[in-house]
Design an enzyme around this catalytic site. Structure first.
Site, PDB file in Angstrom:
ATOM      1  CE1 TYR A   1      -3.920  -2.455   5.119  1.00  0.00           C
ATOM      2  CE2 TYR A   1      -3.544   0.177   4.841  1.00  0.00           C
ATOM      3  CZ  TYR A   1      -4.123  -0.784   4.117  1.00  0.00           C
ATOM      4  OH  TYR A   1      -3.963  -1.483   3.202  1.00  0.00           O
TER       5      TYR A   1
ATOM      6  CB  SER B   1      -0.767   0.297   0.877  1.00  0.00           C
ATOM      7  OG  SER B   1      -1.669   1.090   1.564  1.00  0.00           O
TER       8      SER B   1
END
Length: 282
Positions: A187, A174
């Site tokens: 995350y 990401s």
């Protein structure tokens, strides 16, 4: 088949792809793209059928976003499971195998690989028999964010005995890996770990298997809906991109297909950021 699909090549004829966590969003689009290009695709997720009413999922994303109640509600409402994803792909004329696999479960990981192997042995046997040749045929979401890196490694380890020369592994990280947001710090940090894991495994698995990574920017999936459905936040993110738009699951699938293909045969240990030109430096 729509006009866009008709322009897609067939780079994966005769190849097999396992796509974990692939019943929705980016994972689903990757499975769809690889299948359209000729791959024999196996999709997997943690659930086979519909969730019982009133139950709440416990995924790594939810653990890392416990303060984001909107996200939890939307994840519950929009979740696609294995059966639904297989059905949707079949409606598009795409045949895939759907396997339940929670990658923290060693037996389910083993089963995922074994079912993939057996499916493709069976297909090869069928084709040979059609030619008159008789043969005997004998190859994902993580519940705890802190375990993500080790479970990714374990999944690769389970599959590695079946990876042949010229095979490819593509991780999905990401843009958050480069600057983890405070509201989803765990995350972001686990996605940062994937950047290092890509480098390490590329060295370990060379020269026969390439290992690369795709780092998506903001994509309007169910996971990101608590951001992308807010017009103010969405517009602010779009303004930060050079292309003045959010990414799409298809954008990420195209980048993944490139890295998995022979066209990227001299690329390994690299992360491609697909974020419309947004800053991506550690």
């Amino acid at each position: 088949m729509d006009s866009k699909s008709s322009k897609i090549g067939r780079r994966f004829e005769g190849k097999v792809a396992i796509v974990t966590a692939s019943t929705q969003g980016i994972g689903f689009s990757i499975a769809q793209r690889l299948a359209l290009e000729g791959a024999s695709v196996v999709i997997s997720s943690r659930r086979q059928g519909k969730r019982r009413k009133g139950t709440v999922p416990v995924s790594c994303e939810e653990e890392m976003s416990q303060d984001l109640e909107t996200f939890k509600e939307q994840s519950l409402r929009f979740e696609r499971n294995v059966d639904e994803a297989v059905k949707k792909l079949k409606q598009q004329g795409i045949e895939v195998l759907g396997v339940v696999c929670h990658v923290s479960n060693a037996q389910q990981r083993k089963s995922l690989v074994e079912q993939t192997v057996q499916r493709n042995v069976d297909e090869a046997v069928k084709k040979l028999k059609q030619q008159g040749i008789e043969v005997l045929g004998v190859v994902c979401h993580v519940s705890n964010a802190q375990q993500r890196k080790s479970l990714v490694e374990q999944t690769v380890q389970d599959a590695s005995p079946h990876l042949t020369k010229g095979s490819s592994i593509v991780f999905i990280s990401s843009l958050s890996a480069y600057q983890p947001p405070s509201s989803m710090a765990m995350y972001g940090v686990t996605k940062t770990a994937l950047l290092g894991l890509t480098k390490a495994l590329a060295t370990e698995m060379a020269p026969h298997t390439r290992v690369n990574c795709v780092a998506p920017g903001t994509v309007p999936t169910h996971f990101a809906s608590f951001i992308t459905e807010n017009d103010t936040i969405r517009n602010a993110i779009e303004e930060k991109t050079l292309l003045k738009r959010l990414g799409t699951p298809e954008d990420m699938a195209a980048a993944t297909a490139f890295l998995a293909s022979d066209e990227a045969s001299y690329i390994t240990g690299e992360t491609i950021v697909v974020a419309g030109g947004m800053s991506s430096r550690l």
